[in-house]
Design a protein around this motif. Structure first.
Motif, mmCIF file in Angstrom:
data_model
loop_
_atom_site.group_PDB
_atom_site.id
_atom_site.type_symbol
_atom_site.label_atom_id
_atom_site.label_comp_id
_atom_site.label_asym_id
_atom_site.label_seq_id
_atom_site.Cartn_x
_atom_site.Cartn_y
_atom_site.Cartn_z
ATOM 1 N N ALA A 78 21.780 21.946 -34.616
ATOM 2 C CA ALA A 78 20.696 22.716 -35.234
ATOM 3 C C ALA A 78 20.006 21.936 -36.344
ATOM 4 C CB ALA A 78 21.250 24.025 -35.795
ATOM 5 N N LEU A 79 20.763 21.102 -37.057
ATOM 6 C CA LEU A 79 20.189 20.381 -38.196
ATOM 7 C C LEU A 79 19.052 19.457 -37.768
ATOM 8 C CD1 LEU A 79 23.275 19.388 -40.381
ATOM 9 C CD2 LEU A 79 21.454 20.994 -40.940
ATOM 10 N N GLY A 80 19.130 18.981 -36.518
ATOM 11 C CA GLY A 80 18.060 18.131 -36.018
ATOM 12 C C GLY A 80 16.712 18.819 -36.019
ATOM 13 N N ASN A 81 16.727 20.154 -36.041
ATOM 14 C CA ASN A 81 15.468 20.896 -35.992
ATOM 15 C C ASN A 81 14.918 21.260 -37.369
ATOM 16 O OD1 ASN A 81 15.543 20.838 -33.241
ATOM 17 N ND2 ASN A 81 16.572 22.815 -33.060
ATOM 18 N N VAL A 82 15.712 21.015 -38.414
ATOM 19 C CA VAL A 82 15.212 21.335 -39.757
ATOM 20 C C VAL A 82 14.164 20.294 -40.117
ATOM 21 C CG1 VAL A 82 15.832 21.605 -42.165
ATOM 22 C CG2 VAL A 82 17.424 22.307 -40.404
ATOM 23 N N ARG A 83 13.009 20.748 -40.490
ATOM 24 C CA ARG A 83 11.914 19.790 -40.654
ATOM 25 C C ARG A 83 12.083 18.891 -41.857
ATOM 26 N NH1 ARG A 83 7.182 23.284 -40.807
ATOM 27 N NH2 ARG A 83 6.124 21.423 -41.562
ATOM 28 N N ARG A 84 11.922 17.601 -41.582
ATOM 29 C CA ARG A 84 12.119 16.597 -42.612
ATOM 30 C C ARG A 84 11.133 16.781 -43.755
ATOM 31 N NH1 ARG A 84 10.239 10.705 -41.356
ATOM 32 N NH2 ARG A 84 8.487 11.377 -42.606
ATOM 33 N N GLU A 85 9.912 17.199 -43.392
ATOM 34 C CA GLU A 85 8.868 17.326 -44.427
ATOM 35 C C GLU A 85 9.301 18.291 -45.524
ATOM 36 O OE1 GLU A 85 8.051 18.134 -41.064
ATOM 37 O OE2 GLU A 85 7.721 15.990 -40.710
ATOM 38 N N LEU A 86 10.049 19.330 -45.143
ATOM 39 C CA LEU A 86 10.483 20.307 -46.140
ATOM 40 C C LEU A 86 11.419 19.658 -47.145
ATOM 41 C CD1 LEU A 86 11.088 23.480 -43.951
ATOM 42 C CD2 LEU A 86 9.214 23.012 -45.543
ATOM 43 N N HIS A 87 12.322 18.806 -46.619
ATOM 44 C CA HIS A 87 13.235 18.092 -47.523
ATOM 45 C C HIS A 87 12.443 17.177 -48.455
ATOM 46 C CE1 HIS A 87 17.332 19.065 -46.494
ATOM 47 N NE2 HIS A 87 16.979 19.150 -45.228
ATOM 48 N N GLU A 88 11.463 16.495 -47.874
ATOM 49 C CA GLU A 88 10.670 15.572 -48.686
ATOM 50 C C GLU A 88 9.917 16.320 -49.773
ATOM 51 O OE1 GLU A 88 8.346 13.631 -45.718
ATOM 52 O OE2 GLU A 88 9.784 11.993 -45.476
ATOM 53 N N ALA A 89 9.287 17.428 -49.357
ATOM 54 C CA ALA A 89 8.507 18.203 -50.318
ATOM 55 C C ALA A 89 9.394 18.698 -51.450
ATOM 56 C CB ALA A 89 7.830 19.381 -49.614
ATOM 57 N N ALA A 90 10.602 19.181 -51.062
ATOM 58 C CA ALA A 90 11.515 19.697 -52.071
ATOM 59 C C ALA A 90 11.937 18.586 -53.017
ATOM 60 C CB ALA A 90 12.733 20.329 -51.393
ATOM 61 N N ALA A 91 12.155 17.381 -52.450
ATOM 62 C CA ALA A 91 12.587 16.269 -53.283
ATOM 63 C C ALA A 91 11.483 15.858 -54.255
ATOM 64 C CB ALA A 91 12.990 15.085 -52.395
ATOM 65 N N VAL A 92 10.259 15.869 -53.739
ATOM 66 C CA VAL A 92 9.123 15.526 -54.598
ATOM 67 C C VAL A 92 9.029 16.516 -55.757
ATOM 68 C CG1 VAL A 92 6.602 15.441 -54.695
ATOM 69 C CG2 VAL A 92 7.820 14.366 -52.785
ATOM 70 N N ASP A 93 9.322 17.776 -55.458
ATOM 71 C CA ASP A 93 9.302 18.797 -56.509
ATOM 72 C C ASP A 93 10.505 18.694 -57.435
ATOM 73 O OD1 ASP A 93 6.987 19.694 -55.512
ATOM 74 O OD2 ASP A 93 7.808 21.445 -54.477
ATOM 75 N N GLY A 94 11.366 17.725 -57.195
ATOM 76 C CA GLY A 94 12.476 17.482 -58.112
ATOM 77 C C GLY A 94 13.749 18.250 -57.788
ATOM 78 N N ALA A 95 13.858 18.753 -56.556
ATOM 79 C CA ALA A 95 15.071 19.480 -56.200
ATOM 80 C C ALA A 95 16.189 18.498 -55.853
ATOM 81 C CB ALA A 95 14.805 20.398 -55.009
ATOM 82 N N GLY A 96 17.367 18.690 -56.428
ATOM 83 C CA GLY A 96 18.508 17.821 -56.138
ATOM 84 C C GLY A 96 19.128 18.198 -54.808
ATOM 85 N N PRO A 97 20.159 17.437 -54.404
ATOM 86 C CA PRO A 97 20.792 17.690 -53.100
ATOM 87 C C PRO A 97 21.333 19.114 -52.970
ATOM 88 C CG PRO A 97 21.701 15.713 -54.137
ATOM 89 C CD PRO A 97 20.753 16.314 -55.118
ATOM 90 N N VAL A 98 21.952 19.647 -54.030
ATOM 91 C CA VAL A 98 22.540 20.986 -53.952
ATOM 92 C C VAL A 98 21.436 22.018 -53.757
ATOM 93 C CG1 VAL A 98 23.859 22.729 -55.192
ATOM 94 C CG2 VAL A 98 24.497 20.315 -55.374
ATOM 95 N N ARG A 99 20.398 21.870 -54.571
ATOM 96 C CA ARG A 99 19.263 22.796 -54.480
ATOM 97 C C ARG A 99 18.623 22.737 -53.087
ATOM 98 N NH1 ARG A 99 14.983 25.092 -57.526
ATOM 99 N NH2 ARG A 99 14.480 26.791 -56.096
ATOM 100 N N ARG A 100 18.462 21.502 -52.573
ATOM 101 C CA ARG A 100 17.830 21.358 -51.251
ATOM 102 C C ARG A 100 18.707 21.970 -50.165
ATOM 103 N NH1 ARG A 100 16.579 15.966 -52.588
ATOM 104 N NH2 ARG A 100 17.940 15.188 -50.940
ATOM 105 N N PHE A 101 20.042 21.856 -50.336
ATOM 106 C CA PHE A 101 20.945 22.447 -49.352
ATOM 107 C C PHE A 101 20.693 23.945 -49.250
ATOM 108 C CE2 PHE A 101 24.965 24.668 -48.444
ATOM 109 C CZ PHE A 101 25.238 24.150 -47.184
#
Lengths: 319, 299
Positions: free
Chosen positions: B185-208
């Motif tokens: 299922a993880l293969g379907n989670v969109r990468r862009e969302l992770h990138e956007a969250a990271a740009v907004d300063g979200a750490g790994p825990v927050r992004r999880f």
């Protein structure tokens, strides 16, 4: 955990509900994207050294939790009668490793016969599923015939029915066929798993329509289409269902326990529980017995794991 | 299919072939699925025994359930089993999937190793854990050597300790199985969302919590159902850990152990066993209907 039916095989639990929409490409592409660019610290490039160390440390912890119990059992099975297996300061490496326990367990229960019995059941289940599920899956996915919809609904409805629910009636059916207390009786109900039919149907559906439209126009028969167009394109799913049919048949316990009475006909799982019940005194022998059951399946899985994981990436498992 | 070749003979063959292909599977469907289901429904209202046909007894089997204290114990065990397994087996395998998702060197080895307990039979796993958990086994031994325990804990002879031991090995055996489903299922989670969250300063825990978890929400629902249903169906783990006895006074039995108990020999009572099977069906269908409903709401 795995197998919606408990009966010998079918691998029903082993692979959960089929994915109705063929989406191989999406999954594979997604996975590949994920590989190169997920979860880096800050940027999305390769993981930094700190992250790598942390990842491997966690992986090793989980590895210890999953693998140490097996190693402890293996080590116990290799310890001689003079070595204290109950020691409070456990040693993972036997001081004088010996295979005696494997010989001795065969004197206590006919463990090699049991292994052959399990193999016999597993071979029937694998063969039945490879043929039965492939033929039916192809017909349901690519051919038009009256009653196809009704059949499909019936196949699907078996998925919500845990095998244990019908196990008593199943036994009565087998008994009325005169197959109680036989290995054929153990193998038969799981020889075509309903979930496997549905999984093969999904795999055949994923083949682009254009591929066999040409064949139809050329007058190819359904058999020719199955052999020349169908089969080469579903090898991934076929290997997943056969691997799981084998594992499920080899591992099954409740169904053979109900069907079999005669200790000379036991499968390995039933025989091992029998050994455990009659011979609790020597953990070395039980350990040797469990290894005889465990090692073949783990070697089989390790050697075929790339087909399995490829099948997973191709969407054999619902996401 | 609309193009007729070789008219008469071809048409007949063409109509028969599909049926020929589905025939074996359809036969299995009828003989080993449809018929036993109907038969279970009928048998539940009879007193059929292994050596006698039995006759219609109305609701007697269901009345018997009402004052079967072993059944009450079994249902209580099942509920505890499910309530403990559910959160653990929904969350831990997801964390594990995130851990093995990135293809760093050697990851295939780790994935395969984590999956090993899944391919081992429940009997093998339960025998290994019986040895680990026995009075003189590794776990009691180590705990005493380290001074955590004064004497051995009766993991295999106390009702609740037995249930919790069975839960432990169910979790241990299930981790890899659900990990693989999450991994797919993880293969379907969109990468862009992770990138956007990271740009907004979200750490790994927050992004999880805010990207990964919502991204695999449907899989979580599916796994909740799979975990609940298999917890209600538990058999081999409890059977082998208790050496077939179901613990002291048979109080650590599961519903399926009761069904097996009535399937043969001295206790044999196909009628009552079938009534228990219907009960099992009713309680396992609950989580599945819930999933269907939630899925419909989501879409």
């Amino acid at each position: 955990m795995s197998d919606m039916t408990v009966q010998a095989g079918a691998g029903r639990d082993a692979v959960p509900a089929p994915d109705p929409s063929p989406r191989d490409d999406r999954v594979r592409r997604g996975a590949r994207r994920g590989e190169s660019a997920r979860r880096g610290r800050g940027g999305f490039g390769a993981p930094g050294p700190g992250e790598l160390v942390l990842r491997y440390a966690l992986l090793l912890v989980v590895l210890a939790i999953t693998v140490l119990p097996f190693l402890w059992q293996l080590s116990t099975s290799l310890k001689g009668p003079m070595e204290d297996v109950f020691s409070r300061t456990p040693s993972f490496v036997p001081s004088q490793p010996t295979l005696d326990n494997y010989a001795k367990v065969a004197e206590t229960i006919p463990v090699w016969t049991y292994a052959l019995n399990s193999l016999f059941v597993a071979v029937i289940v694998v063969g039945g599923n490879a043929i039965g599920a492939t033929l039916a899956g192809f017909a349901l996915a690519r051919l038009e015939f009256r009653g196809a919809k009704l059949l499909l609904v019936l196949f699907l409805s078996t998925l919500v029915l845990p095998g244990e629910v019908t196990i008593i009636s199943q036994f009565l059916t087998i008994r009325s066929m005169g197959l109680a207390d036989t290995l054929v009786g153990v193998a038969l109900p799981g020889a075509i798993g309903m979930l496997n039919v549905l999984l093969m149907r999904t795999a055949f559906q994923a083949i682009p329509k254009e591929m066999d439209e040409a064949a139809v126009i050329d007058g190819a028969t359904p058999w020719q289409r199955l052999i020349h167009i169908g089969l080469p394109n579903v090898r991934g799913m076929l290997s997943v269902i056969t691997i799981f049919a084998f594992i499920a048949a080899w591992d099954d316990f409740l169904w053979p326990l109900i069907v079999l009475n005669d200790p000379s006909k036991f499968t390995l799982t039933v025989g091992l529980q029998y050994l455990n019940g009659t011979f609790t005194a020597n953990p070395r022998l039980i350990a040797a017995g469990t290894m005889i059951s465990f090692l073949p399946i783990v070697i089989l899985f390790a050697s075929l794991q790339r087909y399995f994981f490829r099948g997973v990436e191709e969407g054999a498992i619902k996401g | 299919m609309t193009v007729p070749v070789l008219p008469a003979q071809g048409a007949l063959r063409r109509r028969l072939t599909p049926w020929l292909l589905v025939a074996p599977a359809a036969l299995w469907l009828l003989v080993f699925n449809v018929w036993p289901s109907l038969n279970t429904l009928v048998l539940a209202f009879t007193n059929a025994k292994p050596l006698s046909g039995g006759h219609f007894t109305g609701l007697a089997n269901f009345e018997r359930m009402l004052d079967d204290s072993q059944l009450v114990d079994a249902l209580l065990n099942s509920i505890v089993f499910m309530l403990v397994c559910l959160p653990v087996l929904v969350l831990l395998p997801l964390l594990l999937a995130v851990l093995v998702e990135k293809k760093i060197p050697g990851i295939t080895f780790f994935r395969t190793a984590f999956y090993t307990p899944v391919v081992a039979s429940a009997v093998v796993v339960a025998l290994i854990w019986s040895w680990l958990l026995s009075d003189r086994g590794l776990i009691n031994g180590l705990a005493q050597a380290l001074g955590v325990l004064q004497g051995p804990l009766p993991f295999l002879t106390d009702r609740w300790l037995l249930v919790f031991s069975a839960i432990t090995l169910t979790v241990w055996k299930g981790l890899g199985y659900y990990m693989i489903i999450y991994l797919s299922a993880l293969g379907n989670v969109r990468r862009e969302l992770h990138e956007a969250a990271a740009v907004d300063g979200a750490g790994p825990v927050r992004r999880f919590w805010s990207v990964t978890v919502p991204g695999v929400r449907n899989t979580m629902l599916l796994i909740s159902v799979l975990v609940s249903v298999s917890a209600l169906r538990v058999f081999s783990e409890l059977y082998v850990l208790s050496n077939g006895t179901g613990g002291p006074g048979g109080r650590a039995m599961s519903l399926v152990m009761l069904i097996q108990l009535y399937s043969r020999g001295f206790y044999g009572h196909f009628g009552y066993a079938s009534a228990l099977s219907l009960l099992l069906f009713v309680i396992t269908i609950g989580p599945m209907l819930l999933l269907a409903r939630l899925n419909r709401k989501a879409s």
